[in-house]
Design a protein around this motif. Structure first.
Motif, PDB file in Angstrom:
ATOM      1  N   TRP A 165      22.424  48.818  37.877  1.00 43.08           N
ATOM      2  CA  TRP A 165      22.766  47.649  37.758  1.00 43.08           C
ATOM      3  C   TRP A 165      22.282  46.806  38.906  1.00 43.08           C
ATOM      4  O   TRP A 165      22.465  47.408  40.218  1.00 43.08           O
ATOM      5  CB  TRP A 165      24.200  47.298  37.583  1.00 43.08           C
ATOM      6  CG  TRP A 165      24.748  47.591  36.234  1.00 43.08           C
ATOM      7  CD1 TRP A 165      25.313  46.867  35.408  1.00 43.08           C
ATOM      8  CD2 TRP A 165      25.267  49.090  35.919  1.00 43.08           C
ATOM      9  NE1 TRP A 165      25.666  47.532  34.105  1.00 43.08           N
ATOM     10  CE2 TRP A 165      25.809  48.948  34.695  1.00 43.08           C
ATOM     11  CE3 TRP A 165      25.201  50.174  36.490  1.00 43.08           C
ATOM     12  CZ2 TRP A 165      26.367  49.952  33.788  1.00 43.08           C
ATOM     13  CZ3 TRP A 165      26.122  51.206  35.749  1.00 43.08           C
ATOM     14  CH2 TRP A 165      26.320  51.220  34.539  1.00 43.08           C
ATOM     15  N   ARG A 173      23.463  49.140  41.872  1.00 41.43           N
ATOM     16  CA  ARG A 173      24.489  50.015  41.609  1.00 41.43           C
ATOM     17  C   ARG A 173      24.032  51.173  40.699  1.00 41.43           C
ATOM     18  O   ARG A 173      23.509  50.559  39.729  1.00 41.43           O
ATOM     19  CB  ARG A 173      25.628  49.363  40.963  1.00 41.43           C
ATOM     20  CG  ARG A 173      26.646  49.990  40.123  1.00 41.43           C
ATOM     21  CD  ARG A 173      27.271  51.087  41.040  1.00 41.43           C
ATOM     22  NE  ARG A 173      28.179  50.651  41.991  1.00 41.43           N
ATOM     23  CZ  ARG A 173      29.500  50.312  42.063  1.00 41.43           C
ATOM     24  NH1 ARG A 173      30.267  50.412  40.789  1.00 41.43           N
ATOM     25  NH2 ARG A 173      30.200  50.057  43.144  1.00 41.43           N
ATOM     26  N   ARG A 175      24.890  54.653  38.382  1.00 44.79           N
ATOM     27  CA  ARG A 175      26.168  55.479  37.834  1.00 44.79           C
ATOM     28  C   ARG A 175      25.184  56.497  36.946  1.00 44.79           C
ATOM     29  O   ARG A 175      24.390  56.162  36.117  1.00 44.79           O
ATOM     30  CB  ARG A 175      26.981  54.799  37.029  1.00 44.79           C
ATOM     31  CG  ARG A 175      27.743  53.559  37.772  1.00 44.79           C
ATOM     32  CD  ARG A 175      29.261  53.047  37.322  1.00 44.79           C
ATOM     33  NE  ARG A 175      30.078  54.369  37.465  1.00 44.79           N
ATOM     34  CZ  ARG A 175      30.848  54.531  36.603  1.00 44.79           C
ATOM     35  NH1 ARG A 175      30.923  53.889  35.380  1.00 44.79           N
ATOM     36  NH2 ARG A 175      31.983  55.456  36.722  1.00 44.79           N
TER      37      ARG A 175
ATOM     38  N   ALA B 260      34.265  46.181  32.270  1.00 46.09           N
ATOM     39  CA  ALA B 260      33.950  46.960  33.253  1.00 46.09           C
ATOM     40  C   ALA B 260      33.029  47.988  33.396  1.00 46.09           C
ATOM     41  O   ALA B 260      31.986  48.090  34.064  1.00 46.09           O
ATOM     42  CB  ALA B 260      35.338  47.419  33.922  1.00 46.09           C
ATOM     43  N   GLY B 264      29.036  48.441  35.180  1.00 45.73           N
ATOM     44  CA  GLY B 264      28.836  49.339  36.205  1.00 45.73           C
ATOM     45  C   GLY B 264      29.998  49.413  37.089  1.00 45.73           C
ATOM     46  O   GLY B 264      29.806  50.323  38.112  1.00 45.73           O
ATOM     47  N   LEU B 265      31.305  49.083  36.891  1.00 44.79           N
ATOM     48  CA  LEU B 265      32.231  49.334  37.875  1.00 44.79           C
ATOM     49  C   LEU B 265      32.468  50.750  37.545  1.00 44.79           C
ATOM     50  O   LEU B 265      32.399  51.514  36.471  1.00 44.79           O
ATOM     51  CB  LEU B 265      33.552  48.582  37.350  1.00 44.79           C
ATOM     52  CG  LEU B 265      33.639  47.275  38.100  1.00 44.79           C
ATOM     53  CD1 LEU B 265      32.686  46.419  37.635  1.00 44.79           C
ATOM     54  CD2 LEU B 265      34.992  46.878  37.973  1.00 44.79           C
ATOM     55  N   SER B 266      32.983  51.388  38.618  1.00 41.50           N
ATOM     56  CA  SER B 266      33.275  52.766  38.832  1.00 41.50           C
ATOM     57  C   SER B 266      34.829  53.093  38.245  1.00 41.50           C
ATOM     58  O   SER B 266      35.413  51.701  38.262  1.00 41.50           O
ATOM     59  CB  SER B 266      33.127  53.239  40.294  1.00 41.50           C
ATOM     60  OG  SER B 266      34.325  52.841  41.113  1.00 41.50           O
TER      61      SER B 266
END
Lengths: 264, 312
Positions: A165, A173, A175, B260, B264-266
């Motif tokens: 992202w 970011r 992941r 979320a 891309g939130l962890s």
């Protein structure tokens, strides 16, 4: 009766001996810390430091999947961050080398029982800065944790799923998840078999971040990393203990990261 | 040395006396003709509450007593049976476990002579995981659990209407809170026992949840012409507000965590998201939200991570 008294004396004598091993400076007051410290960082300069923050849910329900994030805030030149679990049979979960990433990450680990979880961040002067928190284990009450990996999806071994992202600061970011049983070797009849190293690099081969992994990292682990100053696609590389290779390319970030930051 | 031993003896007897004093002081409350709720606290399991965080209920029919869930421990089961004995001399004729969570079935030992019924799925999960679930509660509740052993239901509960002692009981085999959740609608009194498909003023728990199935189950419950609703946790209600509250929480959970993950939130970042003020009436909202992230986020984030292949 005399024997009972002797047992009491022995028990009482054992108490102060145990207490002596607690480092008085340890904010978590862990009986294991000096052992962990001497095993993982023999002779190193170490300080407890609130700039190193660890976050994990205070009550762990599934001990095989404990999300843990580390954030080092306000320390210059962090070269390495080690994640440690005091009460695990294997203390060291991973070492993260930020290279060109922010000194922060999230991953998923296994814990044996209620324990301190710590991060030790090494700055360029060689000093380790230690922060952490305590988690209570098996606290949900309605969950059954398995002891071994769920059986393995061997066709997908080392397969990577990942997304990037865009960050408002120009970085990204990242992941990603790697399919792997991450066997510890502590379960009867299942030898240790885990991912040993992971790297994030530009397609041209310039290293952006690096991870060394150990047994306590969870099955099919997920990693979260923030890259600085690189918005293009990245290549994930690595290998497990059997020298199986990991190689995947994650395309350039398109969507914007940021619900949490926007809401704050 | 004799003094030391006396001291040890004193400490030991004091502890033993404390253990013998443990009592849930269960007080069944009449909510409809012949219908009683035994209300638990809106808390987590603890050594203070001994696991009495759950509602059990019973119906005194002309033919005997029907019990919905048996509580978190053998002690609870015995006290529940004794409390029922204070209300009626009639025998217990049917005991049901609504689902496999340990606060709902670990009192089964007190009803071994009668036998306990559950859906085939629930009975299977208790038979498989009962021991681990029980060990967990020993750890959380401590001495209150003494002597408690998991006892899997042996009777099979079927869906549909059953008449017992003048009560027309409609058993609904639903799912969503867990893989199998039983609700009971007493068509004679209009009381709906939802078990943990509905929480009132306490955040729902999701370790085995399927949100879509759960929302569908709530629709089924809301369509019933009930007059009183008995939730699995929290006090009874005379309207569908607890259903709406549970639905709102689950809907918010699902959409918030989905967004979320897509952004891309962890996992730990998601745990720290703000909880809307609308949910301020829900006890344990932050705790349960964090637990729900652990339960639900892995699947949601897997949907946000694209399968990628080697560099080309």
């Amino acid at each position: 009766m005399r024997r009972v008294a002797w047992i009491l004396v022995v028990l009482l004598a054992a108490l102060p001996a145990r207490a002596q091993t607690v480092d008085p400076a340890d904010p978590l007051g862990s009986v294991m810390w000096t052992t962990v410290r001497d095993a993982v960082f023999p002779g190193a300069a170490m300080v407890f430091d609130d700039h190193v923050q660890v976050f994990s849910p205070p009550v762990v329900e599934d001990t095989m999947n404990v999300p843990v994030s580390v954030l080092v805030n306000g320390l210059p030149d962090v070269e390495e961050i080690v994640l440690l679990v005091d009460h695990n049979p294997i203390f060291k979960a991973l070492a993260f080398f930020p290279v060109q990433a922010a000194p922060a990450f999230e991953t998923v680990i296994k814990v044996q029982e209620a324990t301190p979880i710590r991060a030790a961040a090494r700055t360029s002067d060689g000093v380790w800065h230690v922060g952490g928190l305590r988690v209570d284990a098996a606290g949900g009450g309605c969950t059954v944790a398995s002891v071994a990996a769920s059986g393995g999806d061997w066709d997908r071994l080392n397969e990577v799923s990942g997304t990037a992202w865009r960050r408002p600061d120009g970085g990204q970011r990242l992941r990603f998840q790697v399919v792997h049983p991450m066997d510890t070797g502590l379960v009867d009849g299942i030898p240790p078999f885990f991912i040993e190293r992971l790297s994030v690099a530009t397609p041209e081969g310039q290293e952006l971040a690096r991870l060394e992994l150990f047994e306590p990292v969870s099955e099919n682990p997920v990693f979260t990393i923030d890259l600085r100053g690189h918005a293009g696609s990245v290549v994930i590389g690595g290998a497990d203990t059997d020298a199986n290779q990991i190689a995947a390319r994650i395309g350039m970030a398109s969507t914007l990261f940021g619900l949490l930051e926007a809401s704050r | 040395m004799r003094a030391l031993l006396s001291l040890v003896f004193l400490v030991w007897t004091a502890t033993a006396a404390h253990a013998a004093d443990l009592s849930y002081a269960l007080t069944p409350r009449l909510i409809a003709p012949g219908t009683y709720i035994v209300e638990g606290r809106r808390e987590h399991f603890s050594r203070d509450n001994g696991g009495n965080i759950v509602n059990t209920a019973f119906i005194v029919t002309a033919a005997g007593v029907v019990i919905i869930d048996t509580g978190p421990s053998a002690l609870y089961g015995r006290e529940l049976r004794a409390a029922i004995g204070q209300v009626t001399p009639l025998p217990v004729v049917k005991v049901v476990n609504t689902h496999h969570h340990p606060d709902h079935f670990l009192g089964n030992q007190a009803f071994a002579d009668i036998g306990v019924a559950a859906s085939a799925t629930t009975a299977g999960i208790i038979a498989r995981d009962g021991q681990s679930l029980t060990e967990n509660l020993y750890r959380l509740n401590g001495d209150w659990m003494r002597g408690t052993e998991p006892q899997a239901p042996t009777g099979r509960l079927e869906g549909g209407v059953e008449e017992i002692g003048g009560h027309r009981l409609r058993w609904l085999l639903l799912a969503g809170h867990t893989a199998a959740d039983v609700a009971l609608f007493d068509q004679t009194t209009g009381v709906l026992f939802t078990a943990d498909l509905v929480f009132k003023d306490r955040a729902p728990t999701t370790p085995d949840a399927d949100i879509a199935a759960w929302l569908a189950a709530l629709d089924v419950l809301e369509a019933l012409p009930f007059r009183i609703l008995v939730p699995g946790h929290g006090n009874e209600a005379t309207d569908a507000a607890p259903i709406a509250q549970t639905r709102a929480w689950l809907g918010w959970l699902d959409s918030t965590l989905g967004a979320a993950a897509a952004q891309g939130l962890s996992r730990t970042e998601a745990m720290q998201l703000p909880i809307p003020a609308d949910f301020s009436a829900l006890a344990l909202a932050r705790d349960e939200f964090q637990r729900s992230v652990v339960h639900l986020y892995p699947t949601l984030e897997a949907g946000a991570l694209q399968r990628v292949v080697g560099p080309k």
